[in-house]
Design an enzyme around this catalytic site. Structure first.
Site: not given
Length: 598
Positions: A290-292, A406, A287-288, A309, A294
């Site tokens: 992230g900072g930490f 955030d 899906l994308g 996540k 996929p």
């Protein structure tokens, strides 16, 4: 049902003790066999004051007043004022109380939570149930002082009875659950009787009324039921010991993360289950990023869709954030927060399993020229209010005050009905008691959304989240990013551009051209006004989120905003980048993990 003012007690409505402080008016309430009416008049008949009482489109009850037609309307009364004013927020047989700005629900004496698991995550809607059943003949009454009387939808009254006669009448009727005086003037008179579950109770420090609730008479010794409970408890102790083994990995994770051992109830998924659900983390299910790490879409064997996540193995700084998110979200439950379903900790793998959001994130829509046409103004307004209510829960209504740190468009997910849900609590911080601010040497967040005092000095508070919220509102209205905004006439960001238009009384020009004529001018201007109040440079000038929610749902006059934060023109595009130049690995802007104050 949204709000209930409470029954009339001769002086006021029991759910509105603050009316005593509004000395401008004299209130009267009449209830007879032929008519029911409520009226108010000015205490000083010579005063030129004009008053109006309204219910707006958001369900807020408001009284405005002004002395001359030339002056603006002034709000003198509003309801609901806080979370406890919302109808039956604590469910049946439970009272609501505001303590240190936090909403607290508690079962009445002789009652216990109907769903202990839901109460542990501050979801009180299921209410409470009796510990012991009534037997009618030997019941007793427990008195409570300073209460908003419960919902009178299923009640009876008699204006001529004394309180003693009222008690006897309730005691003789096995269906009667509570009683109280119907009139508190001159020592009390009249009788109110309830014949159903008691709902919408509230406890006040000042005001309120005495209420008498029916309970089973306490029993002495151990009967068969008590013995069975003791035996069950012994058996349960063994089961708990076995159950604790299921949380060994999480306790180990807490120790590695270096935090305190917060109590947590969270399902643990087996790695094989997650591998099968995501088709071995297939790129087609990604899906994308992230900072930490996929994020993957998955489908469990029973058909439930999930989002996984996966903490990147190369992420050296992610362990603390992962542990933080597990502990935090396990305790949170609100319609505008993403729901954490469980976690997976096996070997080097560390994953969080969330409910799946089919419409991805907010930035996926508002910053895309083809997709933004799918969200008209009514839907955008719905999203703005939803984010505000989610933030209100974090700051005020959850058991612990939580600062997200955030908050950005990429961390607002949209469900199938386009309802917003705040996500990604890896950088969030918990505050206890009445703590509202703190400092850090490790500044985390995303450029374009961080408040000035946080980005420069590492000082964060609930007002830091309010600043981020204000940025999001302007991005939703304009369809443009704050960071990276460009205009041919100046080098300001979106905040500076909006401020210039506001000062020139051209604020409406900031609205997205894709909206066409779908928006209401007054609503857009009010949202711009509220957003500018949220992004003011000084945190003490910004409203708290409870005030923001009230502002969005009312037509009250608003204070004039002051200069927004970061109101400086940029000379070069490079000045927007991080001083440490981190690698951009997120589709949701750049998440900063380490930043030196400047």
């Amino acid at each position: 049902m949204h709000f209930r003012v409470g029954s009339w007690n001769g002086l006021r409505f029991t759910g509105s003790p603050e009316l005593q402080g509004v000395s401008l008016f004299k209130y009267e309430f009449q209830l007879t066999k032929n008519e029911v009416y409520y009226e108010w008049e000015l205490q000083n008949s010579q005063s030129p004051l004009i008053s109006r009482l309204v219910v707006n489109q958001s369900g807020f009850l408001q009284r405005f007043a002004r002395s001359t037609p030339s002056l603006s309307w002034t709000l003198v009364y509003a309801a609901p004022l806080d979370q406890c004013d919302h109808y039956a927020v604590c469910g049946a047989y439970a009272s609501c109380k505001i303590f240190n700005s936090l909403t607290v629900c508690a079962c009445l004496d002789g009652f216990e939570p109907k769903s202990p698991k839901e109460w542990r995550v501050s979801n009180w809607s299921s209410g409470c149930v009796r510990r012991s059943n009534l037997d009618c003949r030997n019941d007793v009454f427990q008195s409570y002082r300073g209460f908003k009387l419960p919902d009178t939808s299923n009640s009876q009254f008699n204006t001529s009875m004394s309180l003693t006669e009222c008690r006897q009448k309730c005691l003789r009727n096995c269906s009667c659950t509570a009683y109280a005086n119907s009139d508190i003037r001159n020592g009390g008179s009249g009788c109110l009787l309830w014949f159903d579950e008691l709902a919408d109770l509230r406890e006040y420090t000042e005001g309120g009324q005495d209420l008498y609730i029916r309970l089973a008479k306490p029993k002495t010794g151990y009967g068969k039921k008590q013995v069975a409970i003791i035996v069950s408890s012994v058996m349960l102790t063994g089961m708990v010991f076995i159950g604790l083994l299921c949380y060994v990995r999480i306790k180990k994770l807490r120790k590695q993360g270096g935090g305190e051992n917060e109590e947590m109830e969270l399902p643990i998924f087996d790695l094989a289950t997650i591998v099968k659900a995501t088709d071995n983390f297939s790129s087609d299910n990604k899906l994308g990023q992230g900072g930490f790490g996929p994020v993957y879409k998955g489908t469990l064997a029973e058909g439930q869709e999930i989002a996984v996540k996966r903490l990147s193995k190369s992420s050296g700084q992610g362990m603390v954030e992962f542990k933080n998110e597990v502990i935090l979200i396990a305790k949170l439950q609100h319609r505008n927060l993403v729901k954490l379903l469980g976690c997976c900790i096996q070997g080097d793998e560390k994953m969080l399993i969330y409910e799946y959001m089919p419409n991805k994130s907010l930035d996926y829509f508002i910053f895309d020229q083809t997709k933004k046409v799918l969200i008209d103004w009514q839907r955008r307004m719905h999203i703005i209010v939803g984010i505000a209510r989610g933030l209100l829960y974090l700051h005020q209504d959850s058991r612990l005050r939580i600062i997200h740190r955030d908050l950005k468009a990429g961390n607002v997910l949209l469900d199938k009905d386009m309802n917003p849900k705040i996500s990604d609590f890896g950088l969030a911080r918990m505050f206890r008691g009445d703590q509202i601010e703190a400092d850090t040497n490790r500044v985390v967040g995303t450029y374009g959304y961080m408040s000035p005092e946080y980005a420069v000095d590492g000082h964060f508070s609930i007002k830091s989240d309010v600043f981020s919220f204000g940025v999001i509102v302007l991005e939703i209205i304009s369809g443009q990013k704050n960071r990276g905004f460009r205009h041919p006439d100046h080098n300001h960001n979106l905040l500076g551009h909006t401020w210039r238009l506001w000062m020139e009384e051209r604020a409406l020009e900031v609205s997205d051209t894709m909206l066409g004529d779908s928006y209401t001018v007054s609503e857009v201007l009010r949202c711009i006004h509220v957003a500018l109040l949220c992004v003011q440079k000084r945190p003490e000038d910004r409203p708290d989120i409870s005030s923001v929610v009230l502002m969005l749902g009312s037509e009250n006059p608003l204070p004039q905003p002051k200069l927004p934060g970061f109101y400086t023109e940029r000379n070069l595009p490079e000045e927007e980048a991080s001083s440490s130049q981190p690698e951009c690995v997120s589709v949701n802007e750049v998440t900063i993990s380490m930043l030196q104050g400047r």
